[in-house]
Design a protein around this motif. Structure first.
Motif, PDB file in Angstrom:
ATOM      1  N   UNK A  20      -3.951 -20.046  70.511  1.00  0.00           N
ATOM      2  CA  UNK A  20      -4.712 -18.829  70.810  1.00  0.00           C
ATOM      3  C   UNK A  20      -6.175 -18.975  70.391  1.00  0.00           C
ATOM      4  N   UNK A  21      -6.421 -19.650  69.269  1.00  0.00           N
ATOM      5  CA  UNK A  21      -7.798 -19.874  68.822  1.00  0.00           C
ATOM      6  C   UNK A  21      -8.538 -20.800  69.778  1.00  0.00           C
ATOM      7  N   UNK A  22      -7.859 -21.824  70.277  1.00  0.00           N
ATOM      8  CA  UNK A  22      -8.474 -22.743  71.234  1.00  0.00           C
ATOM      9  C   UNK A  22      -8.805 -22.022  72.535  1.00  0.00           C
ATOM     10  N   UNK A  23      -7.891 -21.167  72.979  1.00  0.00           N
ATOM     11  CA  UNK A  23      -8.118 -20.411  74.215  1.00  0.00           C
ATOM     12  C   UNK A  23      -9.349 -19.510  74.082  1.00  0.00           C
ATOM     13  N   UNK A  24      -9.448 -18.832  72.958  1.00  0.00           N
ATOM     14  CA  UNK A  24     -10.573 -17.911  72.739  1.00  0.00           C
ATOM     15  C   UNK A  24     -11.895 -18.664  72.648  1.00  0.00           C
ATOM     16  N   UNK A  25     -11.895 -19.794  71.945  1.00  0.00           N
ATOM     17  CA  UNK A  25     -13.133 -20.555  71.801  1.00  0.00           C
ATOM     18  C   UNK A  25     -13.563 -21.155  73.137  1.00  0.00           C
ATOM     19  N   UNK A  41     -19.469 -26.625  78.823  1.00  0.00           N
ATOM     20  CA  UNK A  41     -18.137 -27.181  79.063  1.00  0.00           C
ATOM     21  C   UNK A  41     -17.428 -27.300  77.719  1.00  0.00           C
ATOM     22  N   UNK A  42     -16.111 -27.142  77.742  1.00  0.00           N
ATOM     23  CA  UNK A  42     -15.365 -27.150  76.478  1.00  0.00           C
ATOM     24  C   UNK A  42     -14.134 -28.032  76.599  1.00  0.00           C
ATOM     25  N   UNK A  43     -13.973 -28.898  75.607  1.00  0.00           N
ATOM     26  CA  UNK A  43     -12.765 -29.704  75.468  1.00  0.00           C
ATOM     27  C   UNK A  43     -12.203 -29.495  74.071  1.00  0.00           C
ATOM     28  N   UNK A  78      -6.246 -26.016  80.749  1.00  0.00           N
ATOM     29  CA  UNK A  78      -6.271 -24.892  79.810  1.00  0.00           C
ATOM     30  C   UNK A  78      -6.680 -25.395  78.435  1.00  0.00           C
ATOM     31  N   UNK A  79      -7.678 -24.792  77.796  1.00  0.00           N
ATOM     32  CA  UNK A  79      -8.176 -25.316  76.523  1.00  0.00           C
ATOM     33  C   UNK A  79      -7.118 -25.431  75.437  1.00  0.00           C
ATOM     34  N   UNK A  80      -6.112 -24.569  75.485  1.00  0.00           N
ATOM     35  CA  UNK A  80      -5.127 -24.527  74.398  1.00  0.00           C
ATOM     36  C   UNK A  80      -4.046 -25.594  74.497  1.00  0.00           C
TER      37      UNK A  80
END
Length: 211
Positions: A104-109, A119-121, A167-169
């Motif tokens: 959940x923290x990864x998804x939010x960030x 861009x986010x990895x 999906x980031x998470x």
């Protein structure tokens, strides 16, 4: 990323110089990347600066200096605390967060970074710091697939990478699942040793191959 730039010329910033962060920065320097570092305790950067790293005065300065911004700190709350003041400099950059946390923290960030046109990895590192940059290290990434393709050669400086989904998470889900399996295996082993011990059978005897 500049399409004409050689992979080793890509400027990288490393935020957080704990054992993992220092190993990451050292690997990038070894490969020849212009490397900027930041840590709350600036003295941890001394050896890296002697090797050619640039020391940023603030996290925002570190973000501004790097095309690829690698973060390895205590937790996701700390990641947010450090990146929020740098929000204006994030556009067009790729953030690679190697901090351990929850899905959940990864998804939010990831959503926060996207709102700032970065861009986010998210990454899960399977290595002790001493093996970063060697064939013994590998990393699971999730998030922006285009960014992963663009920077894969740079990221392979850390260790062999694998992208597990957009999906980031997802890397955190994999990490949590794999660790749960590992902890369950160890718990089962210790229970088996304890049970054998009630009859005077030691661990070495219990695990000795038959024959």
């Amino acid at each position: 990323m500049n399409a004409t730039a050689a992979p080793h010329t890509i400027p990288v910033s490393v935020i957080g110089l704990g054992n993992l962060g220092q190993a990451l920065a050292d690997a990038f320097l070894t490969r020849g990347h212009p490397t900027t570092v930041w840590n709350r305790s600036a003295g941890k950067a001394d050896a890296l600066v002697e090797r050619g790293a640039s020391l940023a005065a603030t996290p925002a300065d570190a973000v501004a200096a790097g095309e690829l911004v690698v973060v390895a700190v205590l937790d996701y709350d700390t990641v947010g605390e450090l990146l929020r003041p740098a929000a204006g400099a994030l556009a067009g950059r790729t953030v690679v967060n190697l901090t351990t946390g929850t899905p959940s923290a990864a998804r939010a960030l990831g959503a926060w970074a996207a709102d700032r046109r970065a861009a986010y990895l998210d990454g899960a590192v399977y290595a002790v710091p001493q093996t970063i940059g060697t064939s013994a290290a590998f990393v699971l990434y999730s998030g922006d697939e285009a960014a992963y393709r663009t920077y894969r050669t740079v990221l392979d400086t850390i260790g062999e990478g694998s992208h597990v989904g957009p999906a980031p998470e997802l890397s955190s889900v994999y990490d949590t699942a794999l660790l749960s399996g590992m902890y369950g295996m160890f718990a089962g082993f210790f229970q088996a040793v304890a049970l054998a011990g009630t009859e005077g059978i030691g661990a070495a005897e219990l695990t000795r191959p038959p024959g």
